[in-house]
Design an enzyme around this catalytic site. Structure first.
Site, mmCIF file in Angstrom:
data_model
loop_
_atom_site.group_PDB
_atom_site.id
_atom_site.type_symbol
_atom_site.label_atom_id
_atom_site.label_comp_id
_atom_site.label_asym_id
_atom_site.label_seq_id
_atom_site.Cartn_x
_atom_site.Cartn_y
_atom_site.Cartn_z
ATOM 1 N N LYS A 54 -4.402 -1.757 -2.704
ATOM 2 C CA LYS A 54 -4.053 -0.814 -1.427
ATOM 3 C C LYS A 54 -5.573 -1.207 -0.555
ATOM 4 C CE LYS A 54 -1.149 2.303 -3.619
ATOM 5 N NZ LYS A 54 -0.902 3.970 -3.929
ATOM 6 N N TYR A 108 8.280 2.993 0.311
ATOM 7 C CA TYR A 108 7.987 4.227 -0.233
ATOM 8 C C TYR A 108 9.049 5.332 0.144
ATOM 9 C CZ TYR A 108 3.324 3.347 -1.911
ATOM 10 O OH TYR A 108 2.372 2.855 -2.707
ATOM 11 N N PHE A 166 2.973 14.185 1.382
ATOM 12 C CA PHE A 166 2.036 13.454 1.513
ATOM 13 C C PHE A 166 2.580 11.964 1.939
ATOM 14 C CE2 PHE A 166 3.749 12.940 -3.065
ATOM 15 C CZ PHE A 166 4.005 11.605 -3.032
ATOM 16 N N ARG A 192 1.473 -0.781 -15.323
ATOM 17 C CA ARG A 192 1.179 0.904 -15.192
ATOM 18 C C ARG A 192 0.151 1.376 -15.861
ATOM 19 N NH1 ARG A 192 3.539 3.219 -10.756
ATOM 20 N NH2 ARG A 192 3.727 5.098 -12.263
ATOM 21 N N THR A 230 -1.744 8.506 -11.560
ATOM 22 C CA THR A 230 -1.818 8.462 -10.128
ATOM 23 C C THR A 230 -3.028 9.009 -9.503
ATOM 24 O OG1 THR A 230 0.630 8.800 -10.224
ATOM 25 C CG2 THR A 230 -0.632 9.217 -8.009
ATOM 26 N N ARG A 241 -7.412 2.777 -12.159
ATOM 27 C CA ARG A 241 -7.737 4.016 -11.504
ATOM 28 C C ARG A 241 -8.746 4.901 -11.783
ATOM 29 N NH1 ARG A 241 -1.468 5.145 -10.319
ATOM 30 N NH2 ARG A 241 -1.182 4.139 -8.127
ATOM 31 N N ASN A 284 -6.015 5.579 -4.209
ATOM 32 C CA ASN A 284 -5.998 5.401 -5.441
ATOM 33 C C ASN A 284 -5.775 3.872 -5.963
ATOM 34 O OD1 ASN A 284 -3.206 5.075 -4.818
ATOM 35 N ND2 ASN A 284 -2.426 6.259 -6.405
ATOM 36 N N HIS A 316 -1.033 -0.258 -6.357
ATOM 37 C CA HIS A 316 0.530 0.151 -6.556
ATOM 38 C C HIS A 316 0.953 -0.640 -7.728
ATOM 39 C CE1 HIS A 316 4.755 0.677 -5.989
ATOM 40 N NE2 HIS A 316 5.122 -0.563 -6.146
ATOM 41 N N GLU A 321 11.037 -4.322 -4.853
ATOM 42 C CA GLU A 321 9.889 -4.448 -4.073
ATOM 43 C C GLU A 321 9.340 -5.753 -3.946
ATOM 44 O OE1 GLU A 321 7.192 -2.029 -6.293
ATOM 45 O OE2 GLU A 321 8.437 0.003 -5.831
#
Ligand code: IDP
Ligand code: MG
Length: 156
Positions: A9, A49, A57, A85, A91, A102, A112, A115, A126
């Site tokens: 990100k 998203y 958010f 993951r 998160t 993270r 964070n 993704h 995706e």
């Protein structure tokens, strides 16, 4: 073999953490089969998203994801979706365990860093959103036979 979509990100790019995060996936033995930087257009961030559209958010999230360039990766391996993951951690940076991306690199509950697709269905959807046909590659790495035990004819 599974392929998952990873996005580093805007905070990861701006903070100079791309190399260290990419290294974690490489060191794990996962294979990077697609990789590019881009500035995500608003429409793409909204689609990506869309499951979160009703959340408070959402607007901030779309704003964040489009605020500065990201690095998108297609990452492949046996069980790559769950492995990635778990490597990402929870998160929120404030809650993510040490040892996770993270958990080690952030404290924020909205910036964070990363993704990762959360299911095979999400990964398929995706990857198609972020990569054109031909941009996700198939190739053998010289060291692959030391990453997986192939003696039974399939990767273990
Ligand atoms: P995930 O990225 O761990 O799968 P999701 O719940 O799917 O988490 O949320 C998607 C993204 O939305 C998160 O990575 C984070 O950037 C943002 N987000 C989630 N919950 C919040 C929140 O409560 N405040 C601000 N941003 C949030
Ligand atoms: Mg999610």
């Amino acid at each position: 073999m599974e392929t998952t979509l990873i996005i580093l990100k805007p905070d990861a790019v701006q903070r100079g953490l791309m190399g260290r995060i990419i290294a974690r996936f490489e060191e794990k033995g996962l294979q990077i089969v697609g990789c590019k930087m881009m500035q995500i257009p608003r429409s793409l961030a909204e689609t990506h998203y869309e499951a979160h559209k009703t959340k408070g958010f959402y607007a901030g999230l779309v704003g964040f994801m489009t605020s500065s360039p990201v690095l998108v990766m297609a990452v492949r391996g046996n069980g790559a979706i769950t492995i990635a993951r778990n490597m990402m951690g929870a998160t929120f940076g404030s809650k993510a365990n040490p040892g996770t991306i993270r958990g080690d690199f952030g404290v924020s509950n909205s910036f964070n860093l990363i993704h990762g697709s959360d299911s095979p269905e999400a990964a398929e959807r995706e990857l198609k959103l972020f990569f054109q046909p031909g941009e996700v590659l198939s190739f053998e790495r010289a060291g692959d036979r030391w990453v997986y035990d192939m003696s039974g004819g399939k990767p273990e």
